[in-house]
Scaffold this motif. Structure first.
Motif, PDB file in Angstrom:
ATOM      1  N   THR A  70       0.820  -1.219   0.000  1.00 18.59           N
ATOM      2  CA  THR A  70       0.000   0.000   0.000  1.00 18.59           C
ATOM      3  C   THR A  70       0.851   1.266   0.000  1.00 18.59           C
ATOM      4  O   THR A  70       0.318   2.357  -0.175  1.00 18.59           O
ATOM      5  N   ALA A  71       2.151   1.138   0.200  1.00 20.43           N
ATOM      6  CA  ALA A  71       3.039   2.305   0.082  1.00 20.43           C
ATOM      7  C   ALA A  71       3.296   2.586  -1.396  1.00 20.43           C
ATOM      8  O   ALA A  71       3.123   1.711  -2.253  1.00 20.43           O
ATOM      9  N   GLY A  72       3.703   3.824  -1.686  1.00 18.68           N
ATOM     10  CA  GLY A  72       3.888   4.229  -3.069  1.00 18.68           C
ATOM     11  C   GLY A  72       5.337   4.462  -3.453  1.00 18.68           C
ATOM     12  O   GLY A  72       6.254   4.319  -2.636  1.00 18.68           O
ATOM     13  N   PRO A  73       5.558   4.822  -4.722  1.00 19.03           N
ATOM     14  CA  PRO A  73       6.915   5.045  -5.230  1.00 19.03           C
ATOM     15  C   PRO A  73       7.656   6.128  -4.458  1.00 19.03           C
ATOM     16  O   PRO A  73       7.062   7.019  -3.850  1.00 19.03           O
ATOM     17  N   CYS A  74       8.960   6.023  -4.483  1.00 14.09           N
ATOM     18  CA  CYS A  74       9.859   6.998  -3.860  1.00 14.09           C
ATOM     19  C   CYS A  74       9.747   6.992  -2.335  1.00 14.09           C
ATOM     20  O   CYS A  74       9.897   8.017  -1.677  1.00 14.09           O
ATOM     21  N   THR A  75       9.474   5.805  -1.772  1.00 17.54           N
ATOM     22  CA  THR A  75       9.475   5.629  -0.315  1.00 17.54           C
ATOM     23  C   THR A  75      10.234   4.354   0.029  1.00 17.54           C
ATOM     24  O   THR A  75      10.237   3.395  -0.747  1.00 17.54           O
ATOM     25  N   GLU A  76      10.845   4.347   1.196  1.00 14.70           N
ATOM     26  CA  GLU A  76      11.457   3.107   1.676  1.00 14.70           C
ATOM     27  C   GLU A  76      10.402   2.056   1.953  1.00 14.70           C
ATOM     28  O   GLU A  76      10.641   0.850   1.794  1.00 14.70           O
ATOM     29  N   ASP A  77       9.226   2.514   2.350  1.00 14.40           N
ATOM     30  CA  ASP A  77       8.178   1.592   2.779  1.00 14.40           C
ATOM     31  C   ASP A  77       7.795   0.609   1.683  1.00 14.40           C
ATOM     32  O   ASP A  77       7.602  -0.581   1.949  1.00 14.40           O
ATOM     33  N   ILE A  78       7.643   1.076   0.453  1.00 17.20           N
ATOM     34  CA  ILE A  78       7.237   0.140  -0.595  1.00 17.20           C
ATOM     35  C   ILE A  78       8.320  -0.900  -0.837  1.00 17.20           C
ATOM     36  O   ILE A  78       8.025  -2.054  -1.176  1.00 17.20           O
ATOM     37  N   LEU A  79       9.569  -0.548  -0.632  1.00 16.48           N
ATOM     38  CA  LEU A  79      10.654  -1.498  -0.849  1.00 16.48           C
ATOM     39  C   LEU A  79      10.739  -2.520   0.278  1.00 16.48           C
ATOM     40  O   LEU A  79      10.909  -3.721   0.032  1.00 16.48           O
ATOM     41  N   TYR A  80      10.590  -2.087   1.516  1.00 19.97           N
ATOM     42  CA  TYR A  80      10.665  -3.029   2.629  1.00 19.97           C
ATOM     43  C   TYR A  80       9.417  -3.912   2.713  1.00 19.97           C
ATOM     44  O   TYR A  80       9.520  -5.107   3.032  1.00 19.97           O
ATOM     45  N   THR A  81       8.227  -3.349   2.452  1.00 18.30           N
ATOM     46  CA  THR A  81       7.033  -4.196   2.455  1.00 18.30           C
ATOM     47  C   THR A  81       7.092  -5.194   1.303  1.00 18.30           C
ATOM     48  O   THR A  81       6.736  -6.368   1.463  1.00 18.30           O
ATOM     49  N   SER A  82       7.552  -4.741   0.148  1.00 17.77           N
ATOM     50  CA  SER A  82       7.697  -5.644  -0.997  1.00 17.77           C
ATOM     51  C   SER A  82       8.679  -6.750  -0.673  1.00 17.77           C
ATOM     52  O   SER A  82       8.438  -7.934  -0.968  1.00 17.77           O
TER      53      SER A  82
END
Length: 460
Positions: free
Chosen positions: A339-351
């Motif tokens: 649910t996090a979007g591009p240009c965030t650490e969150d989308i990379l760690y959740t992925s």
């Protein structure tokens, strides 16, 4: 591959099926049956928050047996006829037996072999980009070509369009038919621009109903040297409808592969994580017996947090994948509901958490990413797709113990805000859409996370 005759016979069974209202199916039959089977197999309260990646294979096997019985007991509900079609255990097992364990997808240098896997299997899985996130027509060709220019992307589904030549593509109208045709044309331009004409394609992304699908599918199939792959999303777990059958019949008529399924939801009709797992396993099993599927695309997420990257979602995904991969030779494709979007650490760690969890558990294929939860137009970039592909494949080298260690580490980066993830930036804000180069900010974020994951033992 499915056949028109097989599907016609199934339609007749649906027409003559047991009468049932949608309300009773959702609110009485499914919840009651799930509870009974969980109790019978002693699976109540087996969710373990301390182990987001399940390591108990006997537990996974017990869940498979429960899921198989749930599929036999419940069957499938058709929303158009308000009837239930039931299957014998023999029919369900025959469907699993007849399912392919290996698919040769695409042609030429772009061909990949998708093979069934088991937990801790070192066979590399495949990655498909992207999910059907809406984007502007003007950015479709450059975005898709950049997505698949990277050879770590094995299959193409692609984003979707909500306009056709600048006009709104209204669902269920001829505009949607036009959108399917237009998407096929743009997609063909994108694969040639990327130098990957032989990449396996799925379609169509821009059509909610069957209209755009049924014109886009043959148009793209005619341009391909390999069978096209149909994407048939059922209305809900253990349900089907006539829209799905129209797509299935078109796929069968053109000799395409069938990729069908629908998500199971923790907190939905099947209840707690344990209930969602057996419903998910049952849904996977049904795809092969009812539709002659080549791939089951039945995901699983926690509807309360809209995420598969929370502890409940990760545990449930690992158990479901392990159960089916240990007890069948079928091919699964479950998405990681970021649910996090591009240009965030969150989308990379959740992925990373989701990719590591499912790859180590034995999953063969995933499609993604679902940047910003798929809810915001133009919130998808090639960078996070390439990152996901790399993590998913690298995780095939991991033991379940190491996978859990990495998942636990990733959770420390986002778990406290899993219900309120940052949406990040649109492609226009973190990419030069003329050159398709990411911004220095986005590159730095991704480099930082890649370096961090390497330091913790992921060979990405």
């Amino acid at each position: 591959m499915s056949s028109v005759k097989q599907l016609a016979l199934m339609l007749e069974r649906i027409k003559e099926g047991e009468s049932c209202s949608n309300r009773d199916w959702d609110n009485k039959i499914v919840p009651k049956t799930v509870r009974q089977i969980l109790k019978k197999y002693n699976l109540e309260n087996t969710y373990n928050k301390d182990h987001p990646v399940n390591n108990d294979m006997k537990l996974a096997d017990r869940f498979f047996d429960a899921g198989l019985e749930l599929a036999e007991t419940l069957g499938v509900f058709c929303t158009d006829t308000e009837s239930i079609v039931h299957f014998t255990k023999k029919e369900l097992l025959n469907g699993l037996k007849q399912a392919p364990s290996e698919l040769h997808l695409g042609y030429g240098p772009d061909q990949v072999i998708l093979r069934a896997r088991t937990p801790e299997d070192k066979t590399r899985p495949c990655f498909c980009a992207s999910l059907s996130i809406q984007i502007d027509e003007s950015v479709y060709v450059p975005l898709v070509s950049e997505l698949i220019r990277y050879k770590g992307i094995d299959l193409l589904q692609g984003p979707s369009l909500d306009t056709v030549y600048g006009l709104r593509a209204l669902s269920g109208t001829p505009f949607e038919t036009a959108a399917g045709i237009h998407e096929a044309d743009l997609r063909e331009e994108a694969v040639w621009l990327a130098g990957r004409p032989g990449i396996q394609q799925m379609g169509m992304s821009s059509s909610v109903t069957e209209f755009g699908y049924m014109v886009g599918f043959p148009k793209t199939s005619a341009l391909s040297r390999s069978p096209f792959m149909g994407v048939i999303l059922q209305p809900s777990e253990l349900k089907t409808n006539y829209c799905s059958f129209n797509k299935l019949l078109a796929t069968a008529a053109y000799g395409g592969y069938v990729r069908s399924g629908c998500p199971s939801m923790i907190g939905g009709y099947s209840g707690p994580p344990e209930g969602a797992v057996i419903a998910n396993i049952a849904t996977d099993i049904i795809q092969f017996a009812m539709f002659g599927a080549d791939i089951s695309a039945s995901s699983l997420f926690d509807v309360r947090q809209n995420s598969a990257c929370c502890r409940t979602g990760l545990w449930a995904m690992s158990v479901s994948v392990q159960a089916t991969s240990r007890n069948t030779h079928t091919i699964l494709d479950k998405i990681i509901n970021q649910t996090a979007g591009p240009c965030t650490e969150d989308i990379l760690y959740t992925s990373a958490a989701g990719m590591i969890d499912t790859s180590a558990s034995g999953m063969e294929l995933t499609t993604g990413p679902r940047s910003a939860g798929g809810a915001k137009k133009n919130y998808i970039t090639p960078l996070e797709a390439h990152f996901c592909a790399d993590v998913f494949k690298a995780a095939s080298e991991l033991s379940l113990d190491k996978a859990e260690e990495l998942v636990e580490y990733c959770l420390t980066k986002y778990e406290s805000k899993v219900e309120n993830q940052p949406v990040g930036k649109s492609i226009y804000e973190c990419y030069n859409v003329e050159t398709m180069e990411p911004s220095s900010e986005w590159l730095a974020i991704e480099d930082r996370v890649r370096t961090d994951l390497r330091s913790h033992g992921l060979n990405i």
